[in-house]
Design a protein around this motif. Sequence first.
Motif, PDB file in Angstrom:
ATOM      1  N   SER A 179      25.367 -19.835  38.089  1.00  0.00           N
ATOM      2  CA  SER A 179      24.566 -20.816  38.841  1.00  0.00           C
ATOM      3  C   SER A 179      25.486 -21.756  39.625  1.00  0.00           C
ATOM      4  CB  SER A 179      23.697 -21.624  37.863  1.00  0.00           C
ATOM      5  OG  SER A 179      23.097 -22.709  38.526  1.00  0.00           O
ATOM      6  N   ASP A 180      24.976 -22.260  40.727  1.00  0.00           N
ATOM      7  CA  ASP A 180      25.733 -23.247  41.515  1.00  0.00           C
ATOM      8  C   ASP A 180      25.230 -24.669  41.288  1.00  0.00           C
ATOM      9  OD1 ASP A 180      23.293 -23.060  42.714  1.00  0.00           O
ATOM     10  OD2 ASP A 180      24.035 -22.489  44.709  1.00  0.00           O
ATOM     11  N   ARG A 181      24.414 -24.891  40.232  1.00  0.00           N
ATOM     12  CA  ARG A 181      23.900 -26.237  39.941  1.00  0.00           C
ATOM     13  C   ARG A 181      25.060 -27.151  39.538  1.00  0.00           C
ATOM     14  NH1 ARG A 181      19.014 -28.628  38.478  1.00  0.00           N
ATOM     15  NH2 ARG A 181      17.945 -26.636  38.753  1.00  0.00           N
ATOM     16  N   TRP A 183      24.535 -29.318  30.668  1.00  0.00           N
ATOM     17  CA  TRP A 183      24.591 -27.844  30.832  1.00  0.00           C
ATOM     18  C   TRP A 183      25.668 -27.486  31.840  1.00  0.00           C
ATOM     19  CZ3 TRP A 183      22.121 -23.791  28.531  1.00  0.00           C
ATOM     20  CH2 TRP A 183      22.237 -22.522  29.150  1.00  0.00           C
ATOM     21  N   PRO A 196      27.448 -24.546  34.294  1.00  0.00           N
ATOM     22  CA  PRO A 196      27.041 -23.294  34.954  1.00  0.00           C
ATOM     23  C   PRO A 196      27.537 -22.038  34.241  1.00  0.00           C
ATOM     24  CG  PRO A 196      27.796 -24.878  36.582  1.00  0.00           C
ATOM     25  CD  PRO A 196      28.102 -25.489  35.233  1.00  0.00           C
ATOM     26  N   ASP A 219      18.650 -19.850  32.064  1.00  0.00           N
ATOM     27  CA  ASP A 219      19.725 -20.556  32.772  1.00  0.00           C
ATOM     28  C   ASP A 219      19.132 -21.679  33.620  1.00  0.00           C
ATOM     29  OD1 ASP A 219      22.224 -21.192  33.622  1.00  0.00           O
ATOM     30  OD2 ASP A 219      22.520 -19.408  34.871  1.00  0.00           O
ATOM     31  N   ASP A 220      20.015 -22.566  33.967  1.00  0.00           N
ATOM     32  CA  ASP A 220      19.688 -23.615  34.929  1.00  0.00           C
ATOM     33  C   ASP A 220      18.558 -24.522  34.450  1.00  0.00           C
ATOM     34  OD1 ASP A 220      20.318 -24.867  37.204  1.00  0.00           O
ATOM     35  OD2 ASP A 220      19.635 -23.295  38.564  1.00  0.00           O
ATOM     36  N   GLY A 248      19.120 -30.482  33.399  1.00  0.00           N
ATOM     37  CA  GLY A 248      20.565 -30.378  33.355  1.00  0.00           C
ATOM     38  C   GLY A 248      21.156 -30.475  31.974  1.00  0.00           C
TER      39      GLY A 248
END
Length: 598
Positions: free
Chosen positions: A108-110, A119, A121, A143-144, A148
Amino acid sequence: MQAPELDMALSTGSATSAWVEPDTLIESLQLIADGVVAVAGFAVAGIRVRRGDDLELVVDTGRPEAVGTRIPVQLMLDELKLAEWWGTLAFVAHVAGSVAAEEGWIVSDREIIDAPNAWHPLDMLVAPLYDAQGNLFGTLAIDDPIDGLRPGLERRRVLERFAALAGRAVSSALERKSFAEQAAMANTVKEIVRTTSTQLSLAGLLASSESTLVKGFHADGMWLQTVVEVEHPSRLYTPDDVHLKLPEAIIEFAAQSASYCWSNQLVVAIGDGHPVPPMMTEAQVDEIVQVLHGISMGSLVFIPLGAGTEPMGSLVLTRRQAEREWSDMERSALLDIGHDLGRAVLNARTFEHEQALVSELRALDTYKSQLIATVSHELKNPLTAVAGHLEILQSDVAGVGEQARPSLAAIGRASRRMSRVIEDLLLLRKVGDGERVHAQERVDLVDLVNEAVTAGALAATTKSIDVSTSVPPHPVWALGEPDELETVVVNLLSNAVKYTPEGRGVRVTLEEGSDQVVLRVSDQGLGISVDDQALLFTEFFRSTNPEAVAQPGTGLGLAIVQRIVTRHLGTIAVESALGEGSTFRVTLPAATPDLARD
C-alpha cells in the motif's frame, strides 16, 4: 543431439484453461471482501485461492487490477512462521516479514500516521484458510485500515467471522470442483474402457481413445509407445495432425521408464518447475523440456501401461499451459486408464501375433499343397511308365524266366501301392483346397451306401465278414458333392472291413432329421486306443497297434474323410475301445425340401 529419422504426430485439441471459479463463488467472495471493508474498517480485502504451488488473487476490493497475480505458497508459509497469532488471524509486522515487492506482495502507498499502534504499509494481516487435512488452500488478507491503526480485539473478532465465511465458501467450491472432477474422470475411464475393449489393432486403439483422452484430461496432444519385445521392436503410435521428430534419448527414456513406472505404479509429470522424477536425471528432464518448448507445449504426463506384472508401454499426454497442474486426481485416473489400455494393448498385440501366425500357417499350407501336387505329378508320370513296361514284361511268357516272375509281381504290388499313395495325395490336396468351391446338389446317401456295400462285397466275403445295413426305404438326401460323399462312405466301410477280423460283422446305419442326416459305420474290429484317437484324422498317421499296422494303407484315408466332411459343414466323430470295435459317426446337412424334391 541429432534427432533420429522417426516421424511422429502429436494430436492437437481444444484444451480448457486453468480452472475458473463459478460466478456464484466469485460473487460470494466479493460479498465477503466487501463486508470486511464495510464492517471492519479496512480499505482493502483480498482473497487468494491455491493454484498448484501458487496462491492466486481472485478478489481484491482496493486494487482490482491486481486480480490474477500470484505468490508462491511456500512464500506465504514462510511468512506465517514469523507471524504473531491473533486467534485464527496471523499478523506479521513489517520489521519481521518480507519486503520484496517483486516476489508478488502488493504494498500500500498509504502514509503512516503518528501513533504508537500505527499500521505500516509492509504490515501483513492474513487469515489462512485450511482444508480438513490441514493443507493451505487460500487466504483472506486485510490491508489499509481506514483509521491507520492496527485492529483491536473487537475488530479482530469481526475479521475472524469473515474469514470463517470465506473458508467455507472456498472449501465448498473446491469440494464441488473435486466431485465434478471425480465424475468427469470416472466418465473418461468408463469411455476409455468402452471404446478400446473392441479394438484389435494398436493403431485402432490409439484412434479410438485419442479424442476421449485429450478431451477428458484437457490435454493438447498424445502419443502411445509399446515396449520392446523379442519379436517386435518398440513402436510408436501417434495421431496424424502435427508432425515432429523426437530425439532418440527421449524414445529410449520412454521405453526404459515404462518398466520402472509400472512396477512402482507411478504417473510422472515433466515440465518447467516440476520436480525431477526418481528414474531421471536433471539433464534428461532439461532435454524433454526443450522438446516440449519446441512443439509449443508446457508439460507432459507419462503414464505406464501394463497388464498384471508385465509393462506393455507408455502413454504421454501434453498440455500447452505449463501452469496447469496435473492434479493427483487426474494422475490416479490416468493410472487406472494405464491398466485398461495395458490390457487393450496386450489383446491387440496378441491379436497381431495370432494374425501373423495364421498368415504363416496359411502360407505353409499353400506351400505344402503345392509340394504335394508337384511331387505327385512328378511321380505319376514315371510310375505310369513303370507300370506299362511291367505289363509288357509280364505278358512276355517266353522272354521272362520263371525266376524273375516273383520279382515282377513284387514290382507290380509296389507300383500299385505307390499309385494309391499318389491318388490319395492328389485327392487330399483337392479336398483340402479352401478356395475350391464344391458342388451344392442333392445326393441320395441310401444309393451311396448300397453301392459301397456292393463294391466291398468281395473283400467282405473273402474274410467271411457280415456287412448289414439299416437304411430308410426311401432316399435320404444330403447336400453336397456326390463324388466326395461317395469317398466318405467307401473309405469308412472299407476301413471297417479291413480292420475287422474274420467271421465278425460290420453295420452301416443311416438316419435322417429335419435339418441333418447321420451316417454310422460300426465294426467289431481291433478298436482304437485313446491316444491314437487324438491323432486319428492326422495326415499319414498310422496306428500304434501292431495288428493295425500290419494292414496295408497310406495313412491318408481318414484325413481325406475328415476334410470332405468339414468342407460339407458336417462333423465326424469316433467311439472306440481296444478289442471291442469302433463306430464312426458322420453328420451332414440335409438337403432343403426344394432341393430334395423329385
